[in-house]
Write a protein that holds these residues in place. Structure first.
Motif, PDB file in Angstrom:
ATOM      1  N   VAL A 163       0.981  -1.172  -0.135  1.00  0.00           N
ATOM      2  CA  VAL A 163      -0.028   0.306  -0.055  1.00  0.00           C
ATOM      3  C   VAL A 163       1.328   1.444  -0.102  1.00  0.00           C
ATOM      4  N   LEU A 164       0.471   2.358  -0.459  1.00  0.00           N
ATOM      5  CA  LEU A 164       1.251   3.753  -0.583  1.00  0.00           C
ATOM      6  C   LEU A 164       1.087   4.232   0.800  1.00  0.00           C
ATOM      7  N   SER A 165       2.018   4.438   1.397  1.00  0.00           N
ATOM      8  CA  SER A 165       1.699   5.104   3.223  1.00  0.00           C
ATOM      9  C   SER A 165       3.143   4.838   2.804  1.00  0.00           C
ATOM     10  N   GLU A 166       3.320   6.167   4.114  1.00  0.00           N
ATOM     11  CA  GLU A 166       5.063   6.036   4.842  1.00  0.00           C
ATOM     12  C   GLU A 166       5.660   4.981   5.408  1.00  0.00           C
ATOM     13  N   GLN A 167       4.389   4.355   5.898  1.00  0.00           N
ATOM     14  CA  GLN A 167       5.167   2.916   6.175  1.00  0.00           C
ATOM     15  C   GLN A 167       5.749   1.569   5.529  1.00  0.00           C
ATOM     16  N   ASN A 168       5.419   2.436   4.362  1.00  0.00           N
ATOM     17  CA  ASN A 168       6.187   1.574   3.369  1.00  0.00           C
ATOM     18  C   ASN A 168       7.342   0.989   3.822  1.00  0.00           C
ATOM     19  N   ILE A 169       7.729  -0.545   3.428  1.00  0.00           N
ATOM     20  CA  ILE A 169       9.534  -0.613   4.051  1.00  0.00           C
ATOM     21  C   ILE A 169      10.094  -0.574   2.666  1.00  0.00           C
ATOM     22  N   VAL A 170       9.412  -0.162   1.462  1.00  0.00           N
ATOM     23  CA  VAL A 170      10.543   0.693   0.647  1.00  0.00           C
ATOM     24  C   VAL A 170      11.383   1.641   0.886  1.00  0.00           C
ATOM     25  N   GLY A 171       9.870   3.208   1.362  1.00  0.00           N
ATOM     26  CA  GLY A 171      10.395   4.581   1.627  1.00  0.00           C
ATOM     27  C   GLY A 171      10.933   4.043   3.394  1.00  0.00           C
ATOM     28  N   VAL A 172      11.350   3.338   3.553  1.00  0.00           N
ATOM     29  CA  VAL A 172      10.937   3.329   5.011  1.00  0.00           C
ATOM     30  C   VAL A 172      12.603   2.674   5.090  1.00  0.00           C
ATOM     31  N   ILE A 173      13.224   2.305   4.125  1.00  0.00           N
ATOM     32  CA  ILE A 173      14.650   1.709   4.070  1.00  0.00           C
ATOM     33  C   ILE A 173      15.901   2.988   3.324  1.00  0.00           C
TER      34      ILE A 173
END
Length: 367
Positions: A163-173
């Motif tokens: 899902v598109l969110s700030e918690q997405n692991i792609v963005g987190v990393i």
């Protein structure tokens, strides 16, 4: 079929993708872009979403050809060459980001400089894929591609990152490794800002899987170099299987370019294999070559012309030339949407002209 003829199909497909990348990246106005020339917002697929993946798929094929000169063995010489090219391509991409930043912010706010991008993604996929191609037995590269994609997909599912969110692991990393301000920013319709880029660090796994799928196609071409019909048949079968598997997987892992999800990699690689088979059938078997010269120009100097187009787009955009031509000349005559497309086509032609000079002089600029 000779090797040169077979590679003409590859050059043409490579040229189609570079021309397509320039076309979709440079409309006259981002407010007026026809739907097929837009990236999908999240899940799904448009023709535009296939262009860059096609280029990377072709890159995988070419990488398999070039690794042959090292006998597919990792040595200090081969590793040094791979690392040098990886760093060079990455730095060129970072330089493009820096060039754009200097026009926008001058010599300030470097804390907001984006680190990753298209060239950087190519560099990482090339470097990792090449090393794998030299240390892993060639028979196991295709299973390895599926293993990487499966592992990446399981990780996305396990972390609720589809899902598109700030918690997405792609963005987190990305934020953890690169910093909050050095990553791609998406602004949603409601004004929400999400820092999650389409060329993230973790999603490079999807690109590596794609490159290894290209390796398999490259191996197929070399092993059947004297039988073009057999190559075409195998490419059609391989592409069809990838499409079926990819679309079936999409029920669990949606087709998503921003994440380079397993389904997206398989579906787009399937289409890529089918397109290459079609081009080989048209160009190599039926000798219909006159139409493809335009794309061959882009295909023999692909990265140089892509970088040239990126630099020229920044110059024309930041100096106001693009806006002036669009607003004063094109839009009043053609209307907003046709004018936006007309600018993109003219821009492709503008970049083709220096490429044609290089083509006629047989000058090949490699990055």
């Amino acid at each position: 079929m000779t090797t040169s003829k077979r590679l003409l199909s590859l050059d043409v497909m490579r040229g189609i993708t570079i021309a397509g990348m320039i076309l979709v990246n440079d409309p006259g106005s981002w407010k007026y872009v026809y739907a097929p020339l837009k990236h999908v917002h999240w899940d799904g697929l448009t023709p535009t979403d296939l262009v860059f993946p096609f280029f990377m798929f072709i890159m995988g094929i070419s990488m398999y050809f070039s690794l042959g000169k090292y006998q597919y063995t990792l040595t200090s010489a081969s590793l040094g060459k791979i690392l040098k090219r990886t760093v060079m391509i990455f730095l060129v991409g970072l330089g493009l980001n820096l060039f754009s930043h200097l026009f926008s912010c001058g010599f300030a706010h470097f804390e907001n400089l984006r680190i990753l991008g298209v060239m950087q993604r190519l560099a990482l996929a090339y470097g990792i894929g090449s090393v794998l191609g030299l240390v892993v037995n060639r028979r196991f590269l295709l299973p390895l591609a599926f293993l990487i994609l499966a592992g990446y997909g399981i990780l996305l599912s396990a972390t609720d990152s589809l899902v598109l969110s700030e918690q997405n692991i792609v963005g987190v990393i990305d934020r953890a490794l690169l910093g909050e301000t050095h990553v791609y920013i998406q602004r949603l319709a409601d004004g929400t800002i999400i820092r999650l880029g389409p060329e993230g660090v973790l999603s490079t796994l999807g690109s590596v899987g794609r490159v290894l799928l290209g390796f398999y196609v490259g191996r197929t071409i070399l092993e059947n170099k004297n039988d073009t019909n057999r190559i075409v048949q195998q490419l059609f079968v391989f592409g069809t299987l990838l499409l079926f598997v990819g679309f079936l997987l999409s029920y669990g892992w949606p087709v998503n370019k921003k994440l380079w999800s397993p389904a997206f990699v398989l579906v787009s690689s399937g289409f890529g294999s089918l397109l290459l088979a079609l081009l080989m059938w048209n160009i190599d078997i039926n000798s219909h070559q006159r139409w493809c010269r335009f794309f061959e120009v882009f295909g023999i100097n692909p990265l140089y012309l892509y970088v040239q187009a990126a630099l020229l787009a920044i110059l024309l955009g930041k100096t106001g030339v693009q806006a002036y031509v669009y607003d004063q000349w094109l839009a009043p005559v053609l209307g907003n949407y046709p004018a936006s497309l007309a600018w993109a086509i003219l821009f492709v032609l503008l970049n083709w002209l220096p490429g044609y000079v290089l083509y006629k002089k047989r000058i090949y600029i490699k990055l």
